[in-house]
Design an enzyme around this catalytic site. Structure first.
Site, short mmCIF file in Angstrom:
data_model
loop_
_atom_site.label_atom_id
_atom_site.label_comp_id
_atom_site.label_asym_id
_atom_site.label_seq_id
_atom_site.Cartn_x
_atom_site.Cartn_y
_atom_site.Cartn_z
N ARG A 213 2.88 6.01 -3.26
CA ARG A 213 4.01 6.86 -3.65
C ARG A 213 4.32 6.74 -5.14
O ARG A 213 4.72 7.72 -5.77
CB ARG A 213 5.23 6.50 -2.79
CG ARG A 213 5.08 6.98 -1.33
CD ARG A 213 6.02 6.21 -0.39
NE ARG A 213 6.03 6.76 0.96
CZ ARG A 213 5.10 6.53 1.88
NH1 ARG A 213 4.06 5.76 1.58
NH2 ARG A 213 5.20 7.05 3.08
N ASP B 173 2.07 -1.28 12.14
CA ASP B 173 0.79 -1.71 11.57
C ASP B 173 0.49 -3.18 11.85
O ASP B 173 -0.65 -3.63 11.66
CB ASP B 173 0.76 -1.46 10.06
CG ASP B 173 0.58 0.01 9.73
OD1 ASP B 173 0.03 0.74 10.57
OD2 ASP B 173 0.99 0.43 8.63
N ARG C 34 -7.25 -3.30 9.52
CA ARG C 34 -6.32 -4.22 10.17
C ARG C 34 -6.96 -4.92 11.37
O ARG C 34 -6.65 -6.08 11.66
CB ARG C 34 -5.04 -3.50 10.55
CG ARG C 34 -4.35 -2.88 9.34
CD ARG C 34 -2.89 -2.64 9.52
NE ARG C 34 -2.37 -1.76 8.47
CZ ARG C 34 -2.07 -2.13 7.23
NH1 ARG C 34 -2.22 -3.40 6.89
NH2 ARG C 34 -1.61 -1.27 6.36
N LYS D 145 0.83 -1.21 0.00
CA LYS D 145 0.00 0.00 0.00
C LYS D 145 0.86 1.26 0.00
O LYS D 145 0.61 2.20 -0.75
CB LYS D 145 -0.94 -0.02 1.21
CG LYS D 145 -1.94 1.15 1.25
CD LYS D 145 -3.17 0.79 2.06
CE LYS D 145 -2.91 0.76 3.55
NZ LYS D 145 -3.01 2.10 4.17
#
Length: 428
Positions: A28, A315, A388, A23
């Site tokens: 980017r 994360d 998540r 991701k």
């Protein structure tokens, strides 16, 4: 807000799969391709809601972006070629989109407005707007420039020397983008040891950055050129299957083409410290490294997670907490206050939902304490709108003795649109 019922008792977990593209890199690649000169081709792009929001923002600023034969083709406008959007730039649930755009748009000569969903509009932005203000940025937002919506009147920025107070790749990246547009040389010091996808990718797009362990130096006025970008599989998505392989008796999994950037592989270090049977076959080492991960069911022991490793697995802490419920002993997670300002307060959400399933877990000011080894019972749980948390709870269903009912499972599409299909593919 859909609910799904999951029951994975007495199933066999075996096989191989490829998780979606990373991701962070997908975001980017589109951003940098849009401000580069020439045509960028991105393969294995993550078509999750967050990354699609980034793509739509740049389309609104005049960038032609095509989805062709599985690749994303970005026709770059050059670093000063973006046009003033006629509408609000909607960033959805994506903090990466919002914070990086704040850095970029502050140095471009037009007016724009950033807005997000309910969750994103409650996440802090002053960690970006405060240093940008020191560079001369003109922004106006709720709660003294701390919350979206935020409007931006782009202007000529001036370089600064800034010490990062938090290890945040999003803040660091916003300042690097602003530095590319500023007059002079921007120096970023402090807690710069967070994921470095911005630095690696910008170099691929032709930017020159001077970097060491203590600082990043960015010279203003640089131009970017187009690039062909392969996006490795997202290790944050792979983490859920790593957990699955470790905690389900008899499980054996191969997860292919996973990104192995050392700023992101903290979860591998942690599960090995817990006695996890995890092996890595590296395919590419330069640029953004990637390879295959082999996982087998393991007898796990507790560990302590704190300090410098936290930014390398921030994360993954929700799924690590689930793993810890199946480890002998008490696992302690410290120095993770950043979890409180994610899509939800992840410390609170993890503790609340795993407790419903029968886990012995308690929150602390900067983390949590998880007592193992625990049998989980099933029940009705909530994602809190956090992808998540949702995936962690779905994995938990494999070790629950009863049905697990997962509320608002749709939010998982933010980062992993085909999560449940991939999950089904390895269940026998």
């Amino acid at each position: 807000m859909n609910s799904i019922r999951l029951n994975h008792t007495d199933v066999r977990v075996k096989g191989e799969l490829t998780v979606p593209g990373d991701k962070s890199i997908s975001h980017r690649a589109v951003m940098f391709g849009s401000i580069a000169e020439g045509t960028t081709v991105i393969s294995n792009f993550l078509r999750g809601d967050d990354c699609l929001a980034t793509m739509n923002c740049f389309r609104k600023m005049g960038v032609k972006i095509e989805d062709s034969n599985g690749d994303i083709i970005v026709h770059g406008k050059g670093i000063t070629g973006l046009k003033e959007p006629k509408d609000v730039l909607y960033t959805g649930n994506s903090g990466t989109t919002a914070r990086l755009l704040l850095g970029l748009l502050s140095g471009l000569p037009f007016y724009s407005v950033l807005n997000g969903d309910v969750s994103l509009n409650n996440r802090p932005m002053s960690r970006v707007t405060d240093p940008l203000k020191l560079m001369g940025a003109q922004t106006w937002g709720r709660e003294n420039n701390n919350k979206l919506p935020i409007s931006i009147q782009g202007t000529q920025l001036s370089a600064i020397e800034y010490e990062l107070p938090v290890a945040s790749a999003q803040v660091k990246s916003a300042l690097i983008l602003a530095g590319l547009l500023a007059e002079g040389v921007t120096k970023i010091t402090g807690k710069i040891q967070s994921r470095d996808h911005t630095e690696k990718l910008l170099q691929q797009y032709g930017a020159y950055l001077s970097m060491d362990d203590n600082q990043i130096i960015v010279k203003g006025g640089q131009k970017l050129h187009s690039a062909n970008v392969f996006v490795p599989g997202d290790i944050s998505s792979a983490a859920f299957f790593i957990a699955l392989g470790l905690i389900v008796p008899g499980a054996e999994l191969v997860i292919k083409n996973v990104g192995l950037n050392e700023t992101r592989t903290g979860i591998l270090d942690v599960v090995r410290a817990m006695g996890g049977n995890v092996e890595v076959e590296t395919i590419r080492r330069n640029g953004e490294p990637f390879g295959n991960i082999y996982v087998k069911y393991s007898d796990l022991t507790a560990t302590e997670i704190s300090g410098a490793i936290i930014p390398r697995l921030i994360d993954e802490i929700p799924i690590i907490a689930l793993i810890a419920t199946q480890a002998e002993g008490t696992t302690i997670i410290r120095d993770a206050t950043e979890l409180k300002v994610k899509e939800t307060n992840r410390i609170e959400a993890v503790v609340t939902e795993l407790s419903k399933l029968g886990a012995s877990i308690e929150a602390t000011d900067d983390g949590m304490i998880i007592h193992g080894k625990q049998k989980l019972k099933g029940g009705q749980v909530k994602t809190h709108g956090d992808h998540r948390i949702g995936m962690m709870l779905a994995i938990a269903s494999f070790i629950c003795s009863e049905d697990l009912i997962l509320e608002n499972a749709d939010c998982i599409k933010i980062s992993y649109p085909n999560f449940f299909q991939d999950l089904k593919s390895i269940v026998q």
